[in-house]
Design a protein around this motif. Structure first.
Motif, PDB file in Angstrom:
ATOM      1  N   MET A   1       0.832  -1.444  -0.049  1.00  0.00           N
ATOM      2  CA  MET A   1      -0.042  -0.019   0.025  1.00  0.00           C
ATOM      3  C   MET A   1       0.780   1.236   0.039  1.00  0.00           C
ATOM      4  O   MET A   1       1.787   1.304   0.469  1.00  0.00           O
ATOM      5  N   SER A   2       0.636   2.188  -0.785  1.00  0.00           N
ATOM      6  CA  SER A   2       1.154   3.417  -0.800  1.00  0.00           C
ATOM      7  C   SER A   2       0.973   4.367   0.423  1.00  0.00           C
ATOM      8  O   SER A   2       0.226   4.183   0.994  1.00  0.00           O
ATOM      9  N   GLU A   3       1.842   5.186   0.502  1.00  0.00           N
ATOM     10  CA  GLU A   3       1.928   6.362   1.701  1.00  0.00           C
ATOM     11  C   GLU A   3       0.590   7.022   1.510  1.00  0.00           C
ATOM     12  O   GLU A   3       0.098   7.470   0.594  1.00  0.00           O
ATOM     13  N   LYS A   4       0.013   7.203   2.652  1.00  0.00           N
ATOM     14  CA  LYS A   4      -1.338   8.087   2.625  1.00  0.00           C
ATOM     15  C   LYS A   4      -0.968   9.585   2.179  1.00  0.00           C
ATOM     16  O   LYS A   4       0.018  10.224   2.631  1.00  0.00           O
ATOM     17  N   LYS A   5      -1.893  10.151   1.545  1.00  0.00           N
ATOM     18  CA  LYS A   5      -1.823  11.307   0.957  1.00  0.00           C
ATOM     19  C   LYS A   5      -2.965  12.249   1.413  1.00  0.00           C
ATOM     20  O   LYS A   5      -4.060  11.613   1.460  1.00  0.00           O
ATOM     21  N   GLN A   6      -2.931  13.185   1.778  1.00  0.00           N
ATOM     22  CA  GLN A   6      -3.729  14.263   2.487  1.00  0.00           C
ATOM     23  C   GLN A   6      -4.622  15.171   1.676  1.00  0.00           C
ATOM     24  O   GLN A   6      -3.773  15.552   0.483  1.00  0.00           O
ATOM     25  N   PHE A   7      -5.882  15.191   1.524  1.00  0.00           N
ATOM     26  CA  PHE A   7      -6.707  16.269   0.658  1.00  0.00           C
ATOM     27  C   PHE A   7      -7.947  16.712   1.549  1.00  0.00           C
ATOM     28  O   PHE A   7      -8.190  15.861   2.416  1.00  0.00           O
ATOM     29  N   ILE A   9     -11.964  17.921   1.772  1.00  0.00           N
ATOM     30  CA  ILE A   9     -13.334  17.979   1.057  1.00  0.00           C
ATOM     31  C   ILE A   9     -14.282  18.653   2.169  1.00  0.00           C
ATOM     32  O   ILE A   9     -14.161  18.645   3.381  1.00  0.00           O
ATOM     33  N   GLY A  10     -15.412  19.265   1.519  1.00  0.00           N
ATOM     34  CA  GLY A  10     -16.177  20.109   2.084  1.00  0.00           C
ATOM     35  C   GLY A  10     -17.622  19.213   1.942  1.00  0.00           C
ATOM     36  O   GLY A  10     -18.114  18.998   0.656  1.00  0.00           O
ATOM     37  N   ILE A  11     -18.303  18.507   2.732  1.00  0.00           N
ATOM     38  CA  ILE A  11     -19.765  18.123   2.879  1.00  0.00           C
ATOM     39  C   ILE A  11     -20.388  18.422   3.881  1.00  0.00           C
ATOM     40  O   ILE A  11     -20.079  18.800   5.031  1.00  0.00           O
ATOM     41  N   SER A  12     -21.622  18.698   3.908  1.00  0.00           N
ATOM     42  CA  SER A  12     -22.701  19.266   4.743  1.00  0.00           C
ATOM     43  C   SER A  12     -22.180  20.593   5.405  1.00  0.00           C
ATOM     44  O   SER A  12     -22.366  20.548   6.709  1.00  0.00           O
ATOM     45  N   GLU A  13     -21.338  21.355   4.711  1.00  0.00           N
ATOM     46  CA  GLU A  13     -20.747  22.687   5.355  1.00  0.00           C
ATOM     47  C   GLU A  13     -19.507  22.153   6.582  1.00  0.00           C
ATOM     48  O   GLU A  13     -19.407  23.101   7.429  1.00  0.00           O
ATOM     49  N   LEU A  14     -19.236  21.082   6.311  1.00  0.00           N
ATOM     50  CA  LEU A  14     -18.038  20.650   7.317  1.00  0.00           C
ATOM     51  C   LEU A  14     -16.867  20.436   6.437  1.00  0.00           C
ATOM     52  O   LEU A  14     -16.848  20.008   5.204  1.00  0.00           O
ATOM     53  N   SER A  15     -15.648  20.713   7.091  1.00  0.00           N
ATOM     54  CA  SER A  15     -14.429  20.435   6.419  1.00  0.00           C
ATOM     55  C   SER A  15     -13.865  19.243   6.893  1.00  0.00           C
ATOM     56  O   SER A  15     -13.945  18.756   8.214  1.00  0.00           O
ATOM     57  N   VAL A  16     -13.401  18.201   5.949  1.00  0.00           N
ATOM     58  CA  VAL A  16     -12.905  16.909   6.382  1.00  0.00           C
ATOM     59  C   VAL A  16     -11.560  16.642   5.656  1.00  0.00           C
ATOM     60  O   VAL A  16     -11.356  16.945   4.573  1.00  0.00           O
ATOM     61  N   ARG A  17     -10.669  16.530   6.482  1.00  0.00           N
ATOM     62  CA  ARG A  17      -9.119  16.060   6.095  1.00  0.00           C
ATOM     63  C   ARG A  17      -9.247  14.520   5.755  1.00  0.00           C
ATOM     64  O   ARG A  17      -9.462  13.757   6.726  1.00  0.00           O
ATOM     65  N   MET A  18      -9.115  14.166   4.384  1.00  0.00           N
ATOM     66  CA  MET A  18      -8.881  12.820   3.997  1.00  0.00           C
ATOM     67  C   MET A  18      -7.558  12.302   4.098  1.00  0.00           C
ATOM     68  O   MET A  18      -6.574  13.072   3.411  1.00  0.00           O
ATOM     69  N   ASN A  19      -7.258  11.258   4.607  1.00  0.00           N
ATOM     70  CA  ASN A  19      -5.975  10.600   4.287  1.00  0.00           C
ATOM     71  C   ASN A  19      -6.170   9.236   3.662  1.00  0.00           C
ATOM     72  O   ASN A  19      -6.765   8.086   4.170  1.00  0.00           O
ATOM     73  N   ALA A  20      -5.780   9.299   2.311  1.00  0.00           N
ATOM     74  CA  ALA A  20      -5.946   8.004   1.432  1.00  0.00           C
ATOM     75  C   ALA A  20      -4.715   7.611   0.676  1.00  0.00           C
ATOM     76  O   ALA A  20      -3.860   8.417   0.260  1.00  0.00           O
ATOM     77  N   SER A  21      -4.742   6.180   0.425  1.00  0.00           N
ATOM     78  CA  SER A  21      -3.510   5.830   0.028  1.00  0.00           C
ATOM     79  C   SER A  21      -3.782   5.687  -1.333  1.00  0.00           C
ATOM     80  O   SER A  21      -2.690   5.637  -2.285  1.00  0.00           O
ATOM     81  N   TYR A  22      -4.925   5.758  -2.028  1.00  0.00           N
ATOM     82  CA  TYR A  22      -5.303   5.474  -3.340  1.00  0.00           C
ATOM     83  C   TYR A  22      -6.076   6.476  -4.104  1.00  0.00           C
ATOM     84  O   TYR A  22      -6.643   7.221  -3.639  1.00  0.00           O
ATOM     85  N   GLU A  23      -5.531   6.787  -5.368  1.00  0.00           N
ATOM     86  CA  GLU A  23      -6.057   7.720  -6.155  1.00  0.00           C
ATOM     87  C   GLU A  23      -7.527   7.676  -6.506  1.00  0.00           C
ATOM     88  O   GLU A  23      -8.284   8.654  -6.337  1.00  0.00           O
ATOM     89  N   PHE A  24      -8.050   6.725  -6.292  1.00  0.00           N
ATOM     90  CA  PHE A  24      -9.716   6.478  -6.391  1.00  0.00           C
ATOM     91  C   PHE A  24     -10.258   7.217  -5.739  1.00  0.00           C
ATOM     92  O   PHE A  24     -11.417   7.674  -6.024  1.00  0.00           O
ATOM     93  N   VAL A  25      -9.752   7.280  -4.245  1.00  0.00           N
ATOM     94  CA  VAL A  25     -10.762   8.112  -3.257  1.00  0.00           C
ATOM     95  C   VAL A  25     -10.508   9.514  -3.556  1.00  0.00           C
ATOM     96  O   VAL A  25     -11.782  10.065  -3.601  1.00  0.00           O
ATOM     97  N   ARG A  26      -9.527  10.111  -4.077  1.00  0.00           N
ATOM     98  CA  ARG A  26      -9.672  11.510  -4.432  1.00  0.00           C
ATOM     99  C   ARG A  26     -10.528  11.650  -5.652  1.00  0.00           C
ATOM    100  O   ARG A  26     -11.177  12.547  -5.894  1.00  0.00           O
ATOM    101  N   HIS A  27     -10.284  10.625  -6.603  1.00  0.00           N
ATOM    102  CA  HIS A  27     -11.035  11.010  -7.920  1.00  0.00           C
ATOM    103  C   HIS A  27     -12.465  10.959  -7.540  1.00  0.00           C
ATOM    104  O   HIS A  27     -13.546  11.711  -7.953  1.00  0.00           O
TER     105      HIS A  27
END
Length: 239
Positions: A1-7, A9-27
């Motif tokens: 598994m690759s290293e977690k990358k952070q990005f 997102i805004g949902i329901s007027e909340l900010s969420v820090r996503m920690n994802a190993s796969y580009e699929f999640v960001r897409h």
């Protein structure tokens, strides 16, 4: 598994820090990506063991990137009640200026019904989310909010709408819609609510659902798969 990358997102007027190993999640989340925020609301993370358990939970194999996406969705759902929100399994659309959720067990025909609504009334009916919208409950009522998790059809639009009602959908030979007392359908409604593992979050979810049932109309829609079914629900709910 690759290293977690952070990005972020805004949902329901909340900010969420996503920690994802796969580009699929960001897409999957691309419609919801926002600039980084130091004071984000939720930190979503799934370790390798969680993803492996998710992969093993299905009879047919699911890809690791897809399973990571589901794990991150659950990580968010677990934390929503503290913000007066919860995930509700249903297909949500706007009809006129208000949002409506059609809910039922998987395979009953929610997606088919909202598809008929959008095809028959393209100017008045717009998609919100096809599978896992968030309901934000407040003293003023409730709102339905889209998420990146929108079912296999990926029917979603990054939007928020005042919640005008929730329809329990059941298959029938004829088409009819009626206002109901949600207390009589408590089991069916609860089956579509995401229930957190944490005890305090579970209690918050139940309190939110109780407040929702007192302020938002619930309907029973018995329908077949026809344009007449779409007409039945549209003419009642557009009121």
């Amino acid at each position: 598994m690759s290293e977690k990358k952070q990005f972020y997102i805004g949902i329901s007027e909340l900010s969420v820090r996503m920690n994802a190993s796969y580009e699929f999640v960001r897409h999957r989340c691309h419609d919801y990506i926002i600039p980084p925020k130091a004071d984000f609301d939720i930190d979503a993370y799934a370790d390798e063991d969680e993803i492996a358990r998710e992969m093993a939970a299905y009879d047919a194999p699911h890809a690791a990137d897809y399973c990571e996406s589901l794990c991150l969705y659950r990580a968010i759902a677990e934390r929503l009640p503290k913000f007066s929100r919860f995930v509700f399994h249903g297909a949500a659309v706007t009809i006129g200026k208000k949002g409506f959720i059609f809910t039922a067990p998987s395979g009953t025909g929610k997606t088919t019904h909202i598809d008929l609504l959008m095809k028959n009334y393209p100017d008045e009916v717009k998609i919100v989310n096809g599978d896992k919208p968030i309901i934000h409950v407040s003293d003023r009522g409730a709102r339905v909010c889209s998420t990146p998790w929108a079912g296999k059809e990926d029917m979603q639009r990054n939007t928020i709408a005042e919640l005008g009602g929730i329809c329990l959908l059941k298959r029938g030979k004829t088409n009819a819609i009626q206002r109901i007392d949600p207390a009589r359908y408590f089991a069916e409604i609860m089956a579509q609510v995401y229930i957190p593992k944490d005890a305090s979050a579970r209690l918050l979810t139940l309190d939110l659902l109780d407040k929702l049932s007192k302020n938002i109309p619930f309907y029973l829609l018995e329908c077949n798969v026809s344009n007449e079914a779409a007409k039945t629900s549209f003419e009642e709910l557009i009121k």
